[in-house]
Design an enzyme around this catalytic site. Structure first.
Site, PDB file in Angstrom:
ATOM      1  N   LYS A  38       0.822  -1.129  -0.090  1.00 13.74           N
ATOM      2  CA  LYS A  38       0.018  -0.001   0.046  1.00 13.74           C
ATOM      3  C   LYS A  38       0.733   1.053   0.021  1.00 13.74           C
ATOM      4  CE  LYS A  38      -0.208  -0.639   5.090  1.00 13.74           C
ATOM      5  NZ  LYS A  38      -1.062  -1.129   6.246  1.00 13.74           N
ATOM      6  N   TYR A 248      16.082  30.700   6.562  1.00 14.33           N
ATOM      7  CA  TYR A 248      14.674  31.427   7.227  1.00 14.33           C
ATOM      8  C   TYR A 248      14.899  31.591   8.582  1.00 14.33           C
ATOM      9  CZ  TYR A 248      12.116  30.711   2.933  1.00 14.33           C
ATOM     10  OH  TYR A 248      11.410  30.792   1.579  1.00 14.33           O
TER      11      TYR A 248
HETATM   12  C1  LIG Z   1      -0.107  -1.877   6.723  1.00 12.37           C
HETATM   13  C2  LIG Z   1      -0.818  -2.939   7.293  1.00 12.37           C
HETATM   14  C3  LIG Z   1       0.141  -4.497   7.272  1.00 12.37           C
HETATM   15  C4  LIG Z   1       1.705  -4.048   7.470  1.00 12.37           C
HETATM   16  O1  LIG Z   1       1.989  -3.503   8.699  1.00 12.37           O
HETATM   17  P1  LIG Z   1       3.619  -3.111   8.952  1.00 12.37           P
HETATM   18  O2  LIG Z   1       3.578  -2.667  10.396  1.00 12.37           O
HETATM   19  O3  LIG Z   1       4.091  -2.233   8.105  1.00 12.37           O
HETATM   20  O4  LIG Z   1       4.519  -4.354   8.830  1.00 12.37           O
HETATM   21  C5  LIG Z   1      -0.428  -5.489   7.570  1.00 12.37           C
HETATM   22  N1  LIG Z   1      -1.683  -5.804   7.914  1.00 12.37           N
HETATM   23  C6  LIG Z   1      -2.573  -4.569   7.526  1.00 12.37           C
HETATM   24  C7  LIG Z   1      -4.037  -5.183   7.902  1.00 12.37           C
HETATM   25  C8  LIG Z   1      -2.127  -3.421   7.475  1.00 12.37           C
HETATM   26  O5  LIG Z   1      -2.954  -2.245   7.203  1.00 12.37           O
END
Ligand SMILES: *Cc1c(COP(=O)(O)O)cnc(C)c1O
Length: 344
Positions: A38, A248
């Site tokens: 994702k 800045y």
């Molecule tokens: C993002 C996510 C993961 C991966 O989690 P990490 O902590 O990045 O390993 C796994 N399962 C779900 C449902 C997630 O939303």
């Protein structure tokens, strides 16, 4: 016209990425490791990472949004892609059925939508305490849920990166619901959950962060390698006289004459102001950031590197556990904020 080469690069160590997946697959014991891809593979780029994960042996890919599906489908089979947020309406159900990707059903409402839209194999998320998405354990007996053809029964840990009593509570809650609904496979652990031991592995693990170099628990440090290396070219060098200021709000004042370099990256690229006071690296040389990080520029002290000049490249040390410590920005955020001006 061809575009001139960029002054900002995010080098991706593909061997490290593949090695991390294999390490997580091995650490998952009897379970196989999937991959959370994702948010464009946590900011590193689906087109760079998914083929590497696939070639390493990964067969289960998780995205959050429907908008993320198409890019992943360039590289893997539809039945290997699951959409964590599930369908919000009939158009998303239709999209799932047309593409052949697998929705994760997260509520009774989604279960009904999916079945009304024609249904088929899906995953089912059960909430065991994180209270984001997922049906509650007592909803599992609902006829709309019981009617589903569940491929993987999932839950998600809230505190796997801590030694929290919550982990065992969620594990027990997950085990309790397994007999309540037919399913073919089970999945609970994210990256950190893998390190909680065999009890947490079930059939499939879902690492994300650790694929990309994150170390959510210290016991994983030896197994996980850095994947993402931000680098920027010096676009200008200049001389400061004692008493002159940088950036800045003029927060840095030169105590003596000095030579500095301007790098073409800043907080718009995800190098947040939290990096103020950190160092870039050129070989063995460590070059302090001077003044505030700007939107598009960072100024570094070149006093110790008189040979560096315009067009030379510097690296921002991006070992995620160390960088998180230094900036007080989480390892997850350090990856996902890296912007599109980096050539990957
Ligand atoms: C993002 C996510 C993961 C991966 O989690 P990490 O902590 O990045 O390993 C796994 N399962 C779900 C449902 C997630 O939303």
């Amino acid at each position: 016209m061809t575009l001139p080469p960029p002054t900002l690069r995010l080098d991706i160590d593909r061997d490290a990425l593949a090695a991390n997946w294999r390490a997580l697959d091995r650490l998952s014991g009897k379970a196989r490791a999937g991959a959370a891809v994702k948010a464009d593979c946590y900011g590193l780029g689906v087109e760079h990472c998914v083929p590497v994960l696939r070639d390493a042996g990964c067969r289960d890919f998780f995205v959050a949004h429907w908008s993320e599906v198409a890019a992943v489908l360039e590289h893997v089979e539809p039945t290997q892609v699951a959409v964590l947020h599930g369908p919000l309406d009939a158009s998303e159900v239709a999209y799932a059925r047309e593409t052949g990707v697998v929705p994760v059903i997260d509520s009774i409402r989604q279960a009904k939508l999916w079945t009304e839209g024609g249904g088929g194999a899906c995953h089912l998320m059960v909430d065991t305490g994180i209270n984001r998405l997922g049906i509650s354990p007592k909803e599992i007996s609902d006829p709309a849920v019981q009617a589903l053809d569940v491929q993987v029964l999932l839950s998600h840990l809230a505190c796997a990166d801590e030694d929290s009593a919550m982990n065992a509570r969620q594990l027990a809650a997950f085990r309790d619901i397994l007999p309540s609904i037919e399913h073919r496979e089970t999945s609970l652990a994210n990256s950190a959950g893998i390190a909680l031991g065999a009890d947490y592995h079930f059939d499939l693990t879902r690492p994300g962060l650790s694929l990309y170099g994150g170390v959510p628990r210290p016991e994983m440090a030896d197994a996980i390698r850095q994947v993402a290396y931000p680098k920027a070219a010096i676009i200008q060098t200049r001389k400061l006289s004692a008493g002159e200021c940088v950036g800045y709000n003029a927060t840095f004042t030169a105590q003596h004459d000095m030579r500095v370099g301007v790098l073409s990256l800043g907080y718009a690229d995800g190098i947040l102001r939290a990096w103020g006071g950190a160092h870039f690296r050129a070989g063995e040389k460590s070059l302090p950031i001077l003044g505030k990080v700007s939107m598009d520029m960072i100024v570094v002290d070149l006093s110790d590197a008189p040979n560096l000049s315009e067009g030379d490249w510097l690296e921002l040390p991006y070992n995620l556990p160390d960088a998180a410590q230094q900036t007080a920005v989480s390892q997850y955020e350090l990856l996902t904020v890296l912007g599109n001006r980096f050539q990957r």
